[in-house]
Write a protein that holds these residues in place. Structure first.
Motif, PDB file in Angstrom:
ATOM      1  N   SER A  42       0.857  -1.179   0.000  1.00 60.36           N
ATOM      2  CA  SER A  42       0.000   0.000   0.000  1.00 60.36           C
ATOM      3  C   SER A  42       0.895   1.231   0.000  1.00 60.36           C
ATOM      4  O   SER A  42       1.919   1.255   0.683  1.00 60.36           O
ATOM      5  CB  SER A  42      -0.888  -0.007   1.246  1.00 60.36           C
ATOM      6  N   SER A  43       0.502   2.237  -0.771  1.00 59.66           N
ATOM      7  CA  SER A  43       1.304   3.459  -0.817  1.00 59.66           C
ATOM      8  C   SER A  43       0.418   4.673  -1.051  1.00 59.66           C
ATOM      9  O   SER A  43      -0.671   4.576  -1.617  1.00 59.66           O
ATOM     10  CB  SER A  43       2.353   3.364  -1.924  1.00 59.66           C
ATOM     11  N   HIS A  44       0.927   5.790  -0.592  1.00 66.34           N
ATOM     12  CA  HIS A  44       0.281   7.078  -0.830  1.00 66.34           C
ATOM     13  C   HIS A  44       1.419   8.057  -1.079  1.00 66.34           C
ATOM     14  O   HIS A  44       2.132   8.437  -0.147  1.00 66.34           O
ATOM     15  CB  HIS A  44      -0.563   7.481   0.385  1.00 66.34           C
ATOM     16  N   ILE A  45       1.623   8.438  -2.325  1.00 62.79           N
ATOM     17  CA  ILE A  45       2.757   9.263  -2.718  1.00 62.79           C
ATOM     18  C   ILE A  45       2.257  10.656  -3.069  1.00 62.79           C
ATOM     19  O   ILE A  45       1.480  10.820  -4.008  1.00 62.79           O
ATOM     20  CB  ILE A  45       3.504   8.638  -3.927  1.00 62.79           C
ATOM     21  N   GLU A  46       2.694  11.644  -2.309  1.00 60.12           N
ATOM     22  CA  GLU A  46       2.293  13.035  -2.517  1.00 60.12           C
ATOM     23  C   GLU A  46       3.513  13.942  -2.449  1.00 60.12           C
ATOM     24  O   GLU A  46       4.579  13.541  -1.974  1.00 60.12           O
ATOM     25  CB  GLU A  46       1.273  13.454  -1.450  1.00 60.12           C
ATOM     26  N   ARG A  47       3.362  15.175  -2.865  1.00 55.32           N
ATOM     27  CA  ARG A  47       4.463  16.141  -2.894  1.00 55.32           C
ATOM     28  C   ARG A  47       5.013  16.434  -1.494  1.00 55.32           C
ATOM     29  O   ARG A  47       6.214  16.430  -1.283  1.00 55.32           O
ATOM     30  CB  ARG A  47       3.995  17.435  -3.549  1.00 55.32           C
ATOM     31  N   LYS A  48       4.148  16.680  -0.512  1.00 51.19           N
ATOM     32  CA  LYS A  48       4.600  17.089   0.822  1.00 51.19           C
ATOM     33  C   LYS A  48       5.125  15.936   1.662  1.00 51.19           C
ATOM     34  O   LYS A  48       6.129  16.070   2.347  1.00 51.19           O
ATOM     35  CB  LYS A  48       3.487  17.801   1.570  1.00 51.19           C
ATOM     36  N   LYS A  49       4.419  14.817   1.662  1.00 50.71           N
ATOM     37  CA  LYS A  49       4.881  13.636   2.385  1.00 50.71           C
ATOM     38  C   LYS A  49       4.233  12.407   1.770  1.00 50.71           C
ATOM     39  O   LYS A  49       3.186  12.487   1.139  1.00 50.71           O
ATOM     40  CB  LYS A  49       4.574  13.729   3.883  1.00 50.71           C
ATOM     41  N   SER A  50       4.883  11.290   1.981  1.00 52.80           N
ATOM     42  CA  SER A  50       4.408  10.043   1.399  1.00 52.80           C
ATOM     43  C   SER A  50       4.509   8.933   2.425  1.00 52.80           C
ATOM     44  O   SER A  50       5.236   9.051   3.408  1.00 52.80           O
ATOM     45  CB  SER A  50       5.243   9.689   0.167  1.00 52.80           C
ATOM     46  N   LYS A  51       3.769   7.851   2.175  1.00 56.99           N
ATOM     47  CA  LYS A  51       3.832   6.718   3.098  1.00 56.99           C
ATOM     48  C   LYS A  51       3.775   5.412   2.323  1.00 56.99           C
ATOM     49  O   LYS A  51       3.124   5.313   1.286  1.00 56.99           O
ATOM     50  CB  LYS A  51       2.718   6.787   4.132  1.00 56.99           C
ATOM     51  N   LEU A  52       4.499   4.425   2.859  1.00 55.27           N
ATOM     52  CA  LEU A  52       4.533   3.092   2.285  1.00 55.27           C
ATOM     53  C   LEU A  52       4.287   2.088   3.396  1.00 55.27           C
ATOM     54  O   LEU A  52       4.783   2.263   4.515  1.00 55.27           O
ATOM     55  CB  LEU A  52       5.896   2.811   1.649  1.00 55.27           C
ATOM     56  N   ASP A  53       3.536   1.033   3.115  1.00 56.66           N
ATOM     57  CA  ASP A  53       3.238  -0.020   4.078  1.00 56.66           C
ATOM     58  C   ASP A  53       3.795  -1.349   3.591  1.00 56.66           C
ATOM     59  O   ASP A  53       3.597  -1.723   2.427  1.00 56.66           O
ATOM     60  CB  ASP A  53       1.728  -0.167   4.271  1.00 56.66           C
ATOM     61  N   TYR A  54       4.454  -2.063   4.509  1.00 60.83           N
ATOM     62  CA  TYR A  54       5.081  -3.352   4.209  1.00 60.83           C
ATOM     63  C   TYR A  54       4.633  -4.399   5.214  1.00 60.83           C
ATOM     64  O   TYR A  54       4.456  -4.096   6.391  1.00 60.83           O
ATOM     65  CB  TYR A  54       6.615  -3.238   4.305  1.00 60.83           C
ATOM     66  N   HIS A  55       4.529  -5.631   4.767  1.00 56.01           N
ATOM     67  CA  HIS A  55       4.299  -6.756   5.680  1.00 56.01           C
ATOM     68  C   HIS A  55       5.663  -7.203   6.193  1.00 56.01           C
ATOM     69  O   HIS A  55       6.491  -7.686   5.409  1.00 56.01           O
ATOM     70  CB  HIS A  55       3.618  -7.920   4.953  1.00 56.01           C
ATOM     71  N   LEU A  56       5.905  -7.036   7.482  1.00 53.73           N
ATOM     72  CA  LEU A  56       7.162  -7.449   8.109  1.00 53.73           C
ATOM     73  C   LEU A  56       6.869  -8.187   9.403  1.00 53.73           C
ATOM     74  O   LEU A  56       5.891  -7.868  10.089  1.00 53.73           O
ATOM     75  CB  LEU A  56       8.053  -6.239   8.406  1.00 53.73           C
ATOM     76  N   PRO A  57       7.713  -9.154   9.774  1.00 47.19           N
ATOM     77  CA  PRO A  57       7.466  -9.934  10.989  1.00 47.19           C
ATOM     78  C   PRO A  57       7.719  -9.160  12.284  1.00 47.19           C
ATOM     79  O   PRO A  57       7.230  -9.549  13.338  1.00 47.19           O
ATOM     80  CB  PRO A  57       8.423 -11.122  10.863  1.00 47.19           C
ATOM     81  N   LYS A  58       8.498  -8.065  12.205  1.00 43.69           N
ATOM     82  CA  LYS A  58       8.757  -7.253  13.401  1.00 43.69           C
ATOM     83  C   LYS A  58       9.018  -5.815  12.976  1.00 43.69           C
ATOM     84  O   LYS A  58       9.336  -5.539  11.816  1.00 43.69           O
ATOM     85  CB  LYS A  58       9.946  -7.796  14.190  1.00 43.69           C
ATOM     86  N   ALA A  59       8.901  -4.912  13.931  1.00 42.37           N
ATOM     87  CA  ALA A  59       9.123  -3.493  13.651  1.00 42.37           C
ATOM     88  C   ALA A  59      10.583  -3.234  13.314  1.00 42.37           C
ATOM     89  O   ALA A  59      11.486  -3.869  13.875  1.00 42.37           O
ATOM     90  CB  ALA A  59       8.722  -2.663  14.869  1.00 42.37           C
ATOM     91  N   LEU A  60      10.810  -2.299  12.405  1.00 44.36           N
ATOM     92  CA  LEU A  60      12.174  -1.872  12.118  1.00 44.36           C
ATOM     93  C   LEU A  60      12.697  -1.085  13.318  1.00 44.36           C
ATOM     94  O   LEU A  60      11.965  -0.324  13.948  1.00 44.36           O
ATOM     95  CB  LEU A  60      12.209  -0.994  10.869  1.00 44.36           C
ATOM     96  N   THR A  61      13.970  -1.268  13.620  1.00 38.93           N
ATOM     97  CA  THR A  61      14.589  -0.551  14.740  1.00 38.93           C
ATOM     98  C   THR A  61      14.951   0.865  14.316  1.00 38.93           C
ATOM     99  O   THR A  61      14.995   1.181  13.117  1.00 38.93           O
ATOM    100  CB  THR A  61      15.870  -1.266  15.203  1.00 38.93           C
ATOM    101  N   ASP A  62      15.251   1.709  15.300  1.00 35.00           N
ATOM    102  CA  ASP A  62      15.703   3.070  14.998  1.00 35.00           C
ATOM    103  C   ASP A  62      16.959   3.040  14.138  1.00 35.00           C
ATOM    104  O   ASP A  62      17.120   3.857  13.225  1.00 35.00           O
ATOM    105  CB  ASP A  62      15.976   3.849  16.284  1.00 35.00           C
ATOM    106  N   GLU A  63      17.849   2.084  14.411  1.00 31.99           N
ATOM    107  CA  GLU A  63      19.085   1.959  13.634  1.00 31.99           C
ATOM    108  C   GLU A  63      18.784   1.570  12.190  1.00 31.99           C
ATOM    109  O   GLU A  63      19.425   2.072  11.252  1.00 31.99           O
ATOM    110  CB  GLU A  63      20.027   0.921  14.267  1.00 31.99           C
TER     111      GLU A  63
END
Length: 155
Positions: A42-63
Motif C-alpha cells: 500500500s502506498s500514498h505518494i504526494e508532494r509534501k509527504k508520502s507513506k509506504l506499508d510493508y508486511h514485516l514480521p517485526k518493527a524496524l529498529t531506529d538503527e
C-alpha cells in the motif's frame, strides 16, 4: 522489441511529483532487498509527504530506519541516471513481477531502472537523475499487526 516503433502503452491516470515518486522506487527496492518482503503493498505518494506499508514480521529498529535514510541519501548524492525502457509483457515476466498489471494492460510495458538500485514496471513520472530528488527524510514510522508504515518527505 522492434526498433523505431513507438510503443503503445496504457495511459497513466495520475500525475506524481517526480522526485517523490523516484524516492519511493529507491525505498521500495532497498526494503525488498534487505527484508525480503517485496515492494509496499500500500502506498500514498504526494508532494509534501508520502507513506509506504510493508508486511514485516517485526518493527524496524531506529538503527534500521536511520540506515535506510542514509542509504537513500547516498543514492541521491551518487547522481544515478533514471532510465526508461519498453518491453513486451512476455519479456518483462522473465525477470520482473507483473502481478500488479491490470487485466487490460497493453502488450508493451514500461520499466524504470535506477542503476543497480531498483528496477520495476511503472507508468508514473520520474526525475532524470537521482540528484534531482533532494534530501530524503523518514519523518515517522509505525508498526501494527505485522504492518510497518514508513512516512517520508523530501527537503
Amino acid at each position: 522489441m522492434e526498433e523505431n516503433k513507438t510503443p503503445e502503452i496504457n495511459e497513466h491516470n495520475k500525475q506524481e511529483y517526480p522526485p517523490m515518486h523516484t524516492a519511493e522506487h529507491l525505498l521500495n527496492g532497498e526494503i525488498a532487498r534487505r527484508y525480503g518482503c517485496g515492494r509496499a503493498f500500500s502506498s500514498h505518494i504526494e508532494r509534501k509527504k508520502s507513506k509506504l506499508d510493508y508486511h514485516l514480521p517485526k518493527a524496524l529498529t531506529d538503527e534500521e530506519i536511520k540506515s535506510l535514510e542514509e542509504y537513500l541519501n547516498s543514492v541521491v548524492k551518487a547522481d544515478v541516471e533514471v532510465i526508461e525502457e519498453f518491453l513486451t509483457k512476455e519479456e518483462a515476466m522473465k525477470n520482473l513481477d507483473i502481478s500488479r498489471l491490470p487485466e487490460n494492460a497493453s502488450e508493451t510495458v514500461r520499466v524504470i531502472k535506477i542503476g543497480d538500485y531498483d528496477v520495476c514496471l511503472c507508468a508514473g513520472t520520474h526525475v532524470k537523475r537521482t540528484s534531482e530528488i533532494g534530501n530524503f527524510r523518514i519523518t515517522s514510522t509505525r508498526y501494527q499487526d505485522g504492518v510497518q508504515r514508513i512516512v517520508f518527505k523530501l527537503d
